[in-house]
Motif scaffolding. Structure first.
Motif, short mmCIF file in Angstrom:
data_model
loop_
_atom_site.label_atom_id
_atom_site.label_comp_id
_atom_site.label_asym_id
_atom_site.label_seq_id
_atom_site.Cartn_x
_atom_site.Cartn_y
_atom_site.Cartn_z
N TYR A 54 -0.42 7.44 -6.28
CA TYR A 54 0.01 6.35 -7.16
C TYR A 54 -1.14 5.87 -8.03
O TYR A 54 -1.02 5.76 -9.26
CB TYR A 54 0.56 5.21 -6.30
N ALA A 55 -2.29 5.59 -7.40
CA ALA A 55 -3.42 5.02 -8.13
C ALA A 55 -4.02 6.02 -9.13
O ALA A 55 -4.31 5.67 -10.28
CB ALA A 55 -4.49 4.55 -7.14
N SER A 60 -6.11 7.79 -13.93
CA SER A 60 -6.67 9.00 -14.53
C SER A 60 -5.75 9.65 -15.55
O SER A 60 -6.22 10.33 -16.47
CB SER A 60 -7.01 10.01 -13.43
N PHE A 61 -4.44 9.46 -15.41
CA PHE A 61 -3.50 10.16 -16.28
C PHE A 61 -2.61 9.22 -17.09
O PHE A 61 -1.78 9.66 -17.87
CB PHE A 61 -2.65 11.13 -15.46
N GLY A 127 -7.64 -1.75 -9.83
CA GLY A 127 -7.35 -1.99 -11.23
C GLY A 127 -6.19 -1.21 -11.79
O GLY A 127 -6.12 -0.97 -13.00
N TYR A 128 -5.23 -0.84 -10.95
CA TYR A 128 -4.06 -0.06 -11.39
C TYR A 128 -2.78 -0.91 -11.34
O TYR A 128 -1.68 -0.37 -11.35
CB TYR A 128 -3.88 1.16 -10.50
N SER A 227 -3.43 -4.51 -3.60
CA SER A 227 -4.85 -4.44 -3.24
C SER A 227 -5.50 -3.22 -3.85
O SER A 227 -5.13 -2.79 -4.94
CB SER A 227 -4.99 -4.43 -1.71
N ALA A 228 -6.48 -2.65 -3.17
CA ALA A 228 -7.17 -1.45 -3.61
C ALA A 228 -6.89 -0.31 -2.64
O ALA A 228 -6.36 -0.52 -1.55
CB ALA A 228 -8.68 -1.71 -3.71
N VAL A 229 -7.25 0.89 -3.04
CA VAL A 229 -7.07 2.08 -2.19
C VAL A 229 -8.46 2.48 -1.70
O VAL A 229 -9.29 2.95 -2.48
CB VAL A 229 -6.41 3.23 -2.97
N ILE A 230 -8.71 2.29 -0.42
CA ILE A 230 -10.01 2.57 0.19
C ILE A 230 -9.83 3.65 1.26
O ILE A 230 -8.96 3.51 2.13
CB ILE A 230 -10.60 1.31 0.84
N PRO A 231 -10.62 4.74 1.22
CA PRO A 231 -10.40 5.83 2.18
C PRO A 231 -10.56 5.41 3.64
O PRO A 231 -9.90 5.98 4.51
CB PRO A 231 -11.44 6.88 1.77
#
Length: 325
Positions: A54-55, A60-61, A127-128, A227-231
């Motif tokens: 999703y992010a 990127s695209f 930021g998405y 939120s954010a995507v954190i591994p």
């Protein structure tokens, strides 16, 4: 001790995006384990693919948010195929080991610097949110009552997530009442008997893995929305937390994953407020930071007792459980 703050935080967390994401992921595990008998311990991998798909699609695209969700679904299908083709013929315990490893490989790939251009490595992605928030039909402001008072953007996330849960429940209900669902339950009970009737057991297992994986990916998307995507979020422990929610409610039930997710996150939120407060008051001989980890021990012990004395979960039927004969 501020009981009002503790109880308000508990109530608020029972309707959080994490809880809703767990509902979807636990429904996916219900298809895998509760209905098909697949010991999948790699749900964190599907959730990571959903969130990162999703992010990355947006950042990127430049894809719109709704199409980015479609990319997450396609990613979950591809991951299920890659993982399932060589493993679904394995015995259950070997399948569990392989799925843990597969999910860890996915997480490490997202974390490696090789793909830093798209994944931002260990720092994750943020930021998405603009596209999804821009589709919010609610006027600006705060809505709700008591602990369930949220901004319009936060309500939009919850409404969208709950809509996905409702669609998922309806889909699972229809499928499990169909001939396809009856074959899947037959595979769970005795796949050799089903194979003797001319059914392609491998194909049914693959379809179940894909369907449950899609729900897991959607759960990852919902958790990532605010939120954010954190591994580091997608550690193997995440899979075991989803399993806990599933087993609490009932593995082979329709509403068990939903109820189990609510209870799990409500309990975790309650203990995260209660235990540090008790430590600060000197009621338990540990520091406040240690008290935060104590909740995992308590939930783990509760899960062990549940599996020992009520393995079918709160809503489950003992006859439905493959490991109870």
């Amino acid at each position: 001790m501020n009981w009002g703050s503790i109880l308000n935080n508990t109530a608020a967390f029972m309707l959080s995006p994490e809880t809703i994401g767990f509902m979807l992921a636990a429904l996916g595990l219900a298809i895998h384990f509760g209905y098909a008998g697949l010991l999948n311990f790699g749900m964190a991998g599907f959730m990571a693919i959903g969130a990162y798909g999703y992010a990355i699609s947006i950042l990127s695209f430049g894809l719109p948010w709704w199409l980015a969700i479609g990319v997450s679904i396609v990613g979950a299908i591809i991951f299920a195929l890659i993982m399932g083709i060589p493993t679904l013929r394995l015995r259950a315990d070997y399948l569990a080991i392989v799925t843990i490893a597969a999910a860890e490989i996915v997480r490490l790939l997202f974390q490696t610097r090789l793909f830093e251009k798209w994944t931002n490595s260990a720092d994750g992605l943020g930021g998405y949110h603009a596209g999804f928030r821009g589709a919010n039909p609610l006027p600006p402001g705060n809505y709700g009552f008591g602990p369930w008072t949220y901004s319009a953007d936060n309500w939009w996330i919850r409404i969208f997530g709950l809509a996905l849960v409702a669609v998922a429940i309806l889909l699972v209900w229809l499928l499990m009442r169909s001939p396809w669902g009856r074959v899947l339950k037959g595979i769970r009970e005795d796949e050799d008997a089903v194979r003797s009737l001319g059914k392609n057991v491998f194909l049914y297992k693959m379809q179940a893995l894909i369907l449950g994986g899609i729900l897991g990916a959607l759960g990852g998307v919902v958790i990532a929305l605010p939120s954010a995507v954190i591994p580091q979020y997608y550690l193997p422990s995440l899979t075991f937390f989803v399993w806990t929610a599933l087993l609490l409610g009932g593995a082979a039930t329709l509403f068990g994953p939903v109820l189990g997710s609510i209870i799990y996150w409500g309990l975790m939120a309650f203990l995260s407020g209660l235990l540090p407060a008790m430590a600060a008051e000197g009621w338990i001989p540990i520091s406040t930071s240690q008290a935060g980890y104590l909740r995992y021990i308590m939930v783990g012990v509760a899960l062990m007792l549940l599996v020992a004395f009520r393995p079918q979960g709160i809503l489950g039927n003992k006859k439905e459980m493959t490991f109870v004969k």
